[in-house]
Motif scaffolding. Structure first.
Motif, mmCIF file in Angstrom:
data_model
loop_
_atom_site.group_PDB
_atom_site.id
_atom_site.type_symbol
_atom_site.label_atom_id
_atom_site.label_comp_id
_atom_site.label_asym_id
_atom_site.label_seq_id
_atom_site.Cartn_x
_atom_site.Cartn_y
_atom_site.Cartn_z
ATOM 1 N N GLN A 103 77.973 14.503 40.680
ATOM 2 C CA GLN A 103 77.664 13.503 41.703
ATOM 3 C C GLN A 103 76.226 13.580 42.204
ATOM 4 O OE1 GLN A 103 79.750 11.056 43.039
ATOM 5 N NE2 GLN A 103 81.081 11.588 41.342
ATOM 6 N N GLY A 104 75.645 14.744 42.190
ATOM 7 C CA GLY A 104 74.286 14.902 42.706
ATOM 8 C C GLY A 104 73.569 16.005 41.964
ATOM 9 N N LYS A 105 72.255 15.908 41.944
ATOM 10 C CA LYS A 105 71.451 16.901 41.236
ATOM 11 C C LYS A 105 70.902 17.977 42.166
ATOM 12 C CE LYS A 105 70.087 13.714 37.585
ATOM 13 N NZ LYS A 105 71.116 12.769 37.831
ATOM 14 N N GLY A 106 70.974 17.762 43.466
ATOM 15 C CA GLY A 106 70.476 18.756 44.398
ATOM 16 C C GLY A 106 68.964 18.761 44.540
ATOM 17 N N LEU A 107 68.337 17.620 44.263
ATOM 18 C CA LEU A 107 66.878 17.555 44.353
ATOM 19 C C LEU A 107 66.375 16.713 45.517
ATOM 20 C CD1 LEU A 107 66.030 17.191 40.567
ATOM 21 C CD2 LEU A 107 65.785 19.219 42.003
ATOM 22 N N GLY A 108 67.190 15.802 46.038
ATOM 23 C CA GLY A 108 66.742 14.867 47.071
ATOM 24 C C GLY A 108 66.240 15.538 48.334
ATOM 25 N N LEU A 109 67.018 16.443 48.901
ATOM 26 C CA LEU A 109 66.598 17.103 50.141
ATOM 27 C C LEU A 109 65.494 18.128 49.894
ATOM 28 C CD1 LEU A 109 69.935 17.525 52.121
ATOM 29 C CD2 LEU A 109 68.087 15.874 52.482
ATOM 30 N N SER A 110 65.513 18.776 48.734
ATOM 31 C CA SER A 110 64.450 19.716 48.394
ATOM 32 C C SER A 110 63.116 18.981 48.289
ATOM 33 C CB SER A 110 64.779 20.404 47.068
ATOM 34 O OG SER A 110 63.698 21.193 46.639
ATOM 35 N N LEU A 111 63.113 17.865 47.604
ATOM 36 C CA LEU A 111 61.907 17.048 47.474
ATOM 37 C C LEU A 111 61.481 16.504 48.838
ATOM 38 C CD1 LEU A 111 59.783 15.634 45.719
ATOM 39 C CD2 LEU A 111 61.437 13.784 45.387
ATOM 40 N N SER A 112 62.439 16.058 49.630
ATOM 41 C CA SER A 112 62.133 15.537 50.963
ATOM 42 C C SER A 112 61.481 16.613 51.832
ATOM 43 C CB SER A 112 63.406 15.028 51.648
ATOM 44 O OG SER A 112 63.925 13.927 50.937
ATOM 45 N N TYR A 113 62.007 17.811 51.769
ATOM 46 C CA TYR A 113 61.447 18.918 52.541
ATOM 47 C C TYR A 113 60.001 19.185 52.136
ATOM 48 C CZ TYR A 113 61.121 23.415 54.884
ATOM 49 O OH TYR A 113 60.736 24.451 55.698
ATOM 50 N N GLN A 114 59.753 19.182 50.842
ATOM 51 C CA GLN A 114 58.402 19.421 50.333
ATOM 52 C C GLN A 114 57.450 18.314 50.780
ATOM 53 O OE1 GLN A 114 58.139 19.766 46.077
ATOM 54 N NE2 GLN A 114 55.970 20.208 46.118
ATOM 55 N N ILE A 115 57.896 17.070 50.697
ATOM 56 C CA ILE A 115 57.060 15.938 51.109
ATOM 57 C C ILE A 115 56.686 16.064 52.582
ATOM 58 C CG2 ILE A 115 57.089 13.453 51.593
ATOM 59 C CD1 ILE A 115 58.707 13.129 48.958
ATOM 60 N N VAL A 116 57.660 16.319 53.423
ATOM 61 C CA VAL A 116 57.410 16.369 54.868
ATOM 62 C C VAL A 116 56.571 17.585 55.246
ATOM 63 C CG1 VAL A 116 58.496 16.618 57.146
ATOM 64 C CG2 VAL A 116 59.456 15.026 55.474
ATOM 65 N N THR A 117 56.912 18.758 54.728
ATOM 66 C CA THR A 117 56.238 19.985 55.161
ATOM 67 C C THR A 117 54.913 20.221 54.447
ATOM 68 O OG1 THR A 117 57.495 21.357 53.607
ATOM 69 C CG2 THR A 117 58.396 21.082 55.836
ATOM 70 N N SER A 118 54.884 20.109 53.142
ATOM 71 C CA SER A 118 53.672 20.421 52.379
ATOM 72 C C SER A 118 52.666 19.278 52.351
ATOM 73 C CB SER A 118 54.023 20.805 50.940
ATOM 74 O OG SER A 118 54.807 21.964 50.926
ATOM 75 N N HIS A 119 53.154 18.065 52.185
ATOM 76 C CA HIS A 119 52.247 16.928 52.030
ATOM 77 C C HIS A 119 51.839 16.296 53.351
ATOM 78 C CE1 HIS A 119 53.758 16.189 47.641
ATOM 79 N NE2 HIS A 119 53.549 17.457 47.899
ATOM 80 N N HIS A 120 52.636 16.518 54.414
ATOM 81 C CA HIS A 120 52.354 15.857 55.689
ATOM 82 C C HIS A 120 52.268 16.818 56.876
ATOM 83 C CE1 HIS A 120 53.714 12.528 53.157
ATOM 84 N NE2 HIS A 120 52.911 11.792 53.915
ATOM 85 N N ASN A 121 52.343 18.120 56.621
ATOM 86 C CA ASN A 121 52.264 19.133 57.682
ATOM 87 C C ASN A 121 53.281 18.884 58.798
ATOM 88 O OD1 ASN A 121 50.127 20.559 56.457
ATOM 89 N ND2 ASN A 121 48.689 19.025 57.228
ATOM 90 N N GLY A 122 54.442 18.377 58.413
ATOM 91 C CA GLY A 122 55.483 18.090 59.386
ATOM 92 C C GLY A 122 56.634 19.079 59.292
ATOM 93 N N ARG A 123 57.757 18.690 59.883
ATOM 94 C CA ARG A 123 58.973 19.505 59.856
ATOM 95 C C ARG A 123 60.155 18.629 59.473
ATOM 96 N NH1 ARG A 123 57.094 20.400 64.893
ATOM 97 N NH2 ARG A 123 58.985 19.643 65.875
ATOM 98 N N LEU A 124 61.091 19.203 58.757
ATOM 99 C CA LEU A 124 62.353 18.539 58.438
ATOM 100 C C LEU A 124 63.456 19.531 58.744
ATOM 101 C CD1 LEU A 124 64.061 16.243 57.299
ATOM 102 C CD2 LEU A 124 63.601 17.124 55.005
ATOM 103 N N GLU A 125 64.340 19.137 59.656
ATOM 104 C CA GLU A 125 65.415 20.027 60.097
ATOM 105 C C GLU A 125 66.748 19.313 59.987
ATOM 106 O OE1 GLU A 125 64.312 20.675 64.143
ATOM 107 O OE2 GLU A 125 62.581 21.928 63.633
ATOM 108 N N CYS A 126 67.792 20.101 59.868
ATOM 109 C CA CYS A 126 69.158 19.574 59.870
ATOM 110 C C CYS A 126 69.922 20.239 61.007
ATOM 111 C CB CYS A 126 69.840 19.876 58.546
ATOM 112 S SG CYS A 126 71.580 19.415 58.528
ATOM 113 N N HIS A 127 70.601 19.416 61.798
ATOM 114 C CA HIS A 127 71.463 19.912 62.874
ATOM 115 C C HIS A 127 72.865 19.374 62.606
ATOM 116 C CE1 HIS A 127 67.829 21.055 65.026
ATOM 117 N NE2 HIS A 127 67.364 19.852 64.764
#
Length: 181
Positions: A103-127
């Protein structure tokens, strides 16, 4: 949101998935719009997948934006079953998925985290707490800006002159984050 609109309208166990928008005022945020849109798409697609499979009688996704502490916050929350605590520690790991095999490859959230943190100096959190839904919080650095006509014109000229290099080494223009439609 337009790309996923058909999934919100689909009848899931008798009711469509409601979309609640609570947009606060955000300053312009310098970002790579295509990358940030990919982050939104990944998080929203995951929320829709969960709500389509859950027994929730009134499925809801809520998107909230606000500006505080020199950050633009985008919160995407659902009222699905939530994510167990021990799984949350691995959500942003490459190839980790909570979905069924195939059903899923497990890459969407990993890629999203990298985009937000590495490329935009932001944060991505899950609550999340089991049975209480899930909220993803995207925090992107932003400065409160002067919106005088002179500054707006200067920024538009400056933006035209800002270029950056994407992950394939091709130059492209930087973009401003606009509220989700």
């Amino acid at each position: 949101l337009r790309l996923l609109q058909h999934r919100f309208k689909a009848e899931i166990k008798g009711s469509a998935i409601a979309l609640v928008r609570d947009y606060g005022t955000l300053p312009n945020v310098e970002c790579h719009a295509k990358q940030i849109n990919q982050v939104f798409m990944n998080i929203l697609s995951n929320a829709l997948d969960v709500l389509e499979q859950d027994d929730c009688l009134e499925p809801v996704i809520k998107i909230t934006t606000e500006y505080k502490d020199q950050c633009a916050y985008i919160r995407i929350a659902d009222n699905g079953p939530g994510i167990p605590q021990k799984m949350q520690a691995h959500l942003f790991d490459p190839f980790f998925t909570t979905k069924e095999v195939g059903q899923g490859k497990g890459l969407g959230l990993s890629l999203s985290y990298q985009i937000v943190t590495s490329h935009h100096n932001g944060r991505l959190e899950c609550h999340s707490k089991p049975t209480q839904g899930c909220e993803f919080v995207i925090a992107l650095p932003a400065e409160d800006i002067d919106n005088s006509p002179q500054q707006i014109e200067k920024r538009s000229i400056d933006r035209e002159n800002i270029s950056s290099v994407n992950n394939r080494g091709l130059p492209h223009k930087a973009s401003s984050l606009s509220p989700l439609n």
